[in-house]
Design a protein around this motif. Structure first.
Motif, mmCIF file in Angstrom:
data_model
loop_
_atom_site.group_PDB
_atom_site.id
_atom_site.type_symbol
_atom_site.label_atom_id
_atom_site.label_comp_id
_atom_site.label_asym_id
_atom_site.label_seq_id
_atom_site.Cartn_x
_atom_site.Cartn_y
_atom_site.Cartn_z
ATOM 1 N N PRO A 160 0.817 -1.226 0.000
ATOM 2 C CA PRO A 160 0.000 0.000 0.000
ATOM 3 C C PRO A 160 0.844 1.267 0.000
ATOM 4 C CG PRO A 160 -0.126 -1.122 2.128
ATOM 5 C CD PRO A 160 0.595 -2.046 1.211
ATOM 6 N N LEU A 161 0.377 2.263 -0.738
ATOM 7 C CA LEU A 161 1.007 3.581 -0.722
ATOM 8 C C LEU A 161 0.711 4.290 0.595
ATOM 9 C CD1 LEU A 161 -0.054 4.564 -4.324
ATOM 10 C CD2 LEU A 161 2.325 4.440 -3.548
ATOM 11 N N ARG B 130 -2.661 1.519 -9.015
ATOM 12 C CA ARG B 130 -3.501 0.773 -9.953
ATOM 13 C C ARG B 130 -3.110 1.032 -11.408
ATOM 14 N NH1 ARG B 130 -4.827 -3.305 -8.270
ATOM 15 N NH2 ARG B 130 -6.739 -3.547 -9.503
ATOM 16 N N GLY B 131 -2.157 1.941 -11.587
ATOM 17 C CA GLY B 131 -1.693 2.188 -12.944
ATOM 18 C C GLY B 131 -0.706 3.335 -12.995
ATOM 19 N N VAL B 132 0.048 3.384 -14.094
ATOM 20 C CA VAL B 132 0.900 4.523 -14.426
ATOM 21 C C VAL B 132 0.620 4.827 -15.892
ATOM 22 C CG1 VAL B 132 3.238 5.435 -14.637
ATOM 23 C CG2 VAL B 132 2.697 3.838 -12.789
ATOM 24 N N LEU B 133 0.047 5.997 -16.163
ATOM 25 C CA LEU B 133 -0.323 6.357 -17.531
ATOM 26 C C LEU B 133 0.684 7.361 -18.077
ATOM 27 C CD1 LEU B 133 -4.167 6.775 -16.972
ATOM 28 C CD2 LEU B 133 -2.978 4.815 -17.976
ATOM 29 N N PRO B 134 1.327 7.055 -19.205
ATOM 30 C CA PRO B 134 2.315 7.966 -19.780
ATOM 31 C C PRO B 134 1.641 9.089 -20.552
ATOM 32 C CG PRO B 134 2.165 5.955 -21.095
ATOM 33 C CD PRO B 134 1.213 5.783 -19.952
ATOM 34 N N ALA B 135 1.897 10.316 -20.145
ATOM 35 C CA ALA B 135 1.327 11.487 -20.807
ATOM 36 C C ALA B 135 2.465 12.347 -21.350
ATOM 37 C CB ALA B 135 0.466 12.285 -19.833
ATOM 38 N N ARG B 136 2.133 13.382 -22.070
ATOM 39 C CA ARG B 136 3.156 14.279 -22.611
ATOM 40 C C ARG B 136 3.861 14.998 -21.463
ATOM 41 N NH1 ARG B 136 4.510 16.703 -27.373
ATOM 42 N NH2 ARG B 136 5.391 18.796 -27.248
ATOM 43 N N ASP B 137 5.146 14.758 -21.304
ATOM 44 C CA ASP B 137 5.973 15.406 -20.272
ATOM 45 C C ASP B 137 5.474 15.136 -18.855
ATOM 46 O OD1 ASP B 137 7.531 16.593 -22.303
ATOM 47 O OD2 ASP B 137 6.074 18.207 -22.511
ATOM 48 N N ALA C 88 -8.265 1.558 -4.143
ATOM 49 C CA ALA C 88 -8.244 0.428 -3.223
ATOM 50 C C ALA C 88 -7.758 -0.830 -3.943
ATOM 51 C CB ALA C 88 -9.641 0.195 -2.641
ATOM 52 N N ALA C 89 -7.316 -1.810 -3.163
ATOM 53 C CA ALA C 89 -6.833 -3.066 -3.743
ATOM 54 C C ALA C 89 -7.901 -3.685 -4.636
ATOM 55 C CB ALA C 89 -6.462 -4.036 -2.621
ATOM 56 N N ASP C 90 -7.505 -4.121 -5.824
ATOM 57 C CA ASP C 90 -8.363 -4.814 -6.793
ATOM 58 C C ASP C 90 -9.413 -3.916 -7.441
ATOM 59 O OD1 ASP C 90 -7.007 -7.214 -6.299
ATOM 60 O OD2 ASP C 90 -8.332 -7.700 -4.624
ATOM 61 N N THR C 91 -9.392 -2.607 -7.148
ATOM 62 C CA THR C 91 -10.357 -1.711 -7.772
ATOM 63 C C THR C 91 -9.992 -1.465 -9.227
ATOM 64 O OG1 THR C 91 -10.839 -0.573 -5.695
ATOM 65 C CG2 THR C 91 -11.360 0.607 -7.707
ATOM 66 N N VAL C 92 -10.990 -1.554 -10.105
ATOM 67 C CA VAL C 92 -10.762 -1.271 -11.519
ATOM 68 C C VAL C 92 -11.792 -0.287 -12.082
ATOM 69 C CG1 VAL C 92 -9.596 -3.448 -12.007
ATOM 70 C CG2 VAL C 92 -12.084 -3.322 -12.215
ATOM 71 N N ALA C 93 -12.882 -0.009 -11.354
ATOM 72 C CA ALA C 93 -13.908 0.914 -11.829
ATOM 73 C C ALA C 93 -13.330 2.323 -11.890
ATOM 74 C CB ALA C 93 -15.121 0.878 -10.906
ATOM 75 N N PRO C 94 -13.378 2.994 -13.042
ATOM 76 C CA PRO C 94 -12.746 4.314 -13.171
ATOM 77 C C PRO C 94 -13.199 5.327 -12.124
ATOM 78 C CG PRO C 94 -13.335 3.470 -15.333
ATOM 79 C CD PRO C 94 -13.921 2.517 -14.322
ATOM 80 N N HIS C 95 -14.492 5.328 -11.769
ATOM 81 C CA HIS C 95 -14.971 6.336 -10.810
ATOM 82 C C HIS C 95 -14.459 6.086 -9.397
ATOM 83 C CE1 HIS C 95 -17.920 3.083 -10.238
ATOM 84 N NE2 HIS C 95 -18.137 3.588 -9.031
ATOM 85 N N THR D 112 -7.452 -3.028 -15.920
ATOM 86 C CA THR D 112 -8.720 -2.732 -16.577
ATOM 87 C C THR D 112 -9.834 -3.695 -16.183
ATOM 88 O OG1 THR D 112 -7.944 -4.037 -18.471
ATOM 89 C CG2 THR D 112 -7.642 -1.639 -18.566
ATOM 90 N N GLY D 113 -9.495 -4.742 -15.468
ATOM 91 C CA GLY D 113 -10.472 -5.713 -15.000
ATOM 92 C C GLY D 113 -9.821 -6.608 -13.972
#
Length: 210
Positions: free
Chosen positions: A26-27, A34-41, A49-56, A147-148
């Motif tokens: 845990p952080l 739950r993810g690391v998304l690469p964006a511009r710069d 929470a653990a195992d959460t995948v629902a975007p909201h 994503t699931g």
């Protein structure tokens, strides 16, 4: 891939590798990576929470890749800032990405949390188990998102593509065979499709049924 884009990919891959342990560790309290998304710069660190995948139920914190002096930020700093943010209430934001609240992070005023004893232990073990090498893995893993319960999207840098390719994979089944074939599969242009809901890639490859 030009030198600037190459440096960005290298830094995003480095941050992603460093943070991987926090999908299980845990952080803060019950909040995990739950993810690391690469964006511009930037990188968008996704927490929930653990195992959460629902975007909201997730939150994406957008952390710039350079500081106010235009120096590259380090992965331990990204971890410290993320832990500070996840330890407090969710900052107000009207922005969203892929259905998640998107919080821009002002690193000039945010104090990173101190490293924990677990962080230090992980750094020692990671350094010994995965020593630094001059040549990074290819294709470079620049990000990921759960994503699931049984699926994950991987963001990969491919030399011949100006941008990242996202590969949707299933976490059960013939994983060893899939991982061995992944570098060639993502380069097959006939597999490429566009996902207009995902701004973090230029093409998507569906390998969940491979």
């Amino acid at each position: 891939m030009n030198d600037l884009a190459g440096e960005t990919v290298e830094q995003q891959a480095y941050i992603t590798r460093f943070l991987l342990d926090y999908t299980a560790v845990p952080l803060a309290w019950g909040t995990f990576l739950r993810g690391v998304l690469p964006a511009r710069d930037a990188v968008r660190v996704v927490t929930g929470a653990a195992d959460t995948v629902a975007p909201h139920e997730l939150v994406a914190y957008e952390v710039p890749l350079s500081d106010e002096d235009e120096e590259p930020v380090t992965a331990p700093l990204v971890l410290g800032w993320t832990r500070t943010l996840t330890s407090g209430p969710l900052p107000h934001t009207d922005a969203t990405v892929m259905g998640m609240p998107l919080v821009p992070v002002d690193t000039t005023i945010l104090e990173p949390a101190d490293a924990t004893s677990t962080d230090q232990a992980l750094r020692v073990l990671r350094t010994l188990a995965w020593p630094f090498v001059e040549t990074p893995p290819s294709p470079a893993l620049c990000g990921f998102l759960f994503t699931g319960q049984d699926t994950m999207r991987l963001y990969l840098a491919v030399e011949k593509v100006d941008g990242l390719i996202a590969a949707d994979v299933q976490l059960t089944g013939a994983l060893t065979a899939l991982l061995a074939a992944l570098p060639s599969l993502i380069g097959e242009e006939e597999r490429w499709v566009t996902d207009t809901s995902d701004p973090h890639c230029v093409h998507v490859v569906d390998l969940t049924t491979w």
